[in-house]
Design a protein around this motif. Structure first.
Motif, PDB file in Angstrom:
ATOM      1  N   ASP A 163       0.811  -1.220   0.000  1.00 18.01           N
ATOM      2  CA  ASP A 163       0.000   0.000   0.000  1.00 18.01           C
ATOM      3  C   ASP A 163       0.840   1.265   0.000  1.00 18.01           C
ATOM      4  O   ASP A 163       0.499   2.248  -0.684  1.00 18.01           O
ATOM      5  CB  ASP A 163      -0.938   0.002   1.211  1.00 18.01           C
ATOM      6  N   GLU A 164       1.966   1.260   0.724  1.00 11.54           N
ATOM      7  CA  GLU A 164       2.758   2.488   0.848  1.00 11.54           C
ATOM      8  C   GLU A 164       3.501   2.836  -0.444  1.00 11.54           C
ATOM      9  O   GLU A 164       4.019   3.947  -0.578  1.00 11.54           O
ATOM     10  CB  GLU A 164       3.756   2.369   2.003  1.00 11.54           C
ATOM     11  N   LEU A 165       3.550   1.907  -1.405  1.00 10.06           N
ATOM     12  CA  LEU A 165       4.252   2.172  -2.665  1.00 10.06           C
ATOM     13  C   LEU A 165       3.327   2.322  -3.859  1.00 10.06           C
ATOM     14  O   LEU A 165       3.780   2.662  -4.958  1.00 10.06           O
ATOM     15  CB  LEU A 165       5.259   1.046  -2.949  1.00 10.06           C
ATOM     16  N   THR A 167       1.239   4.529  -4.787  1.00 10.57           N
ATOM     17  CA  THR A 167       1.131   5.851  -5.410  1.00 10.57           C
ATOM     18  C   THR A 167       2.462   6.380  -5.922  1.00 10.57           C
ATOM     19  O   THR A 167       2.492   7.375  -6.650  1.00 10.57           O
ATOM     20  CB  THR A 167       0.550   6.877  -4.426  1.00 10.57           C
TER      21      THR A 167
END
Length: 267
Positions: A163-165, A167
């Motif tokens: 999830d943290e990558l 975008t």
């Protein structure tokens, strides 16, 4: 492989280049880091041009110790041994050289319009598609070897990213409209471009690399925020200086300065 290079006249053309590297590639399944494997080979006398490639990295890393996402069978996770006779001050130029080589190979093989973000990232569609890490070893006061680490997100899907990558990261598969890329063909193109540009660099210095880098940059002409040893500033990126530093024009004073290392954010 044909490339449209905006090179000065009189330099060796790509089609006339003959490889001198040994073509020694160690292909591995799962490793902690191809950087560490390449360092081990270099310490044991591996010749220039030796490459390490892995299907998966469990401890891949980027600049400043950041973790590099390297899922199995989805990308090119590779490190290359170089043994240039250079002073320490010029080794950052090799990072820029590697960026040009990878960008050229990606454009030629896949058609994806990748661009270079100073100093070591490649972007496509505004998101990161490749990272480059150069690490050097010194012995008896001189440069012993350099390891050029290259991580290219080739066939990752959106679901492959945490999830943290999601975008900030993308892949050639995503940017190419869902068409899978032959990883071995791309890796071969990267190695060929690296050797060609490295040969030009050793023979003619940084100027040819500077010309190519500036033509492929997504940084120049942009307002950027710079985090360096001098703190955080905002400026317009206007070019590379002769050492490979990023030239910046102050947004407030118009003064032009250069930074050799640091992190930038495109505004």
């Amino acid at each position: 492989m044909k490339s449209d290079y905006p090179l000065p006249p009189g330099l060796m053309k790509r089609e006339n280049f003959v490889s001198a590297w040994p073509g020694r590639i160690q292909r591995l399944d799962t490793v902690s880091s191809t950087q560490e494997e390449a360092k081990r080979l270099a310490e044991n006398g591996a010749p220039e041009g030796t490459a390490v490639m892995a299907e998966e990295q469990t401890g891949g890393r980027g600049r400043m110790g950041r973790k590099w996402h390297s899922p199995r069978g989805k990308g090119i996770w590779m490190s290359l041994v170089l043994r240039p006779e250079l002073p320490l001050s010029l080794t950052p130029q090799l990072t820029l050289l590697a960026g040009v080589a990878v960008c050229t190979a990606i454009r030629t093989v896949t058609g994806v319009p990748a661009g270079i973000k100073w100093p070591n990232d490649l972007l496509a569609g505004g998101r990161k598609i490749c990272g480059i890490l150069l690490e050097s070893s010194f012995r008896e006061g001189g440069l012993h070897y350099c390891i050029a680490g290259i991580g290219i997100a080739v066939n990752l899907t959106e679901e492959d990213y945490p999830d943290e990558l999601k975008t900030v990261g993308t892949s050639l598969l995503i940017e190419g409209g869902g068409i899978p890329v032959d990883r071995m063909r791309l890796a071969a193109a990267v190695l060929t471009e690296l050797e060609y540009l490295y040969t030009l660099y050793i023979a003619h210095g940084f100027q040819p690399i500077k010309v190519l880098w500036e033509s492929m940059s997504v940084t120049l002409g942009r307002q950027v925020s710079v985090n360096s040893s001098r703190g955080r500033t905002e400026a317009v990126a206007v070019g590379l200086d002769e050492g490979g530093g990023l030239m910046l024009r102050s947004s407030s004073t118009g003064e032009i300065t250069s930074v050799l290392s640091g992190e930038i954010e495109l505004i």
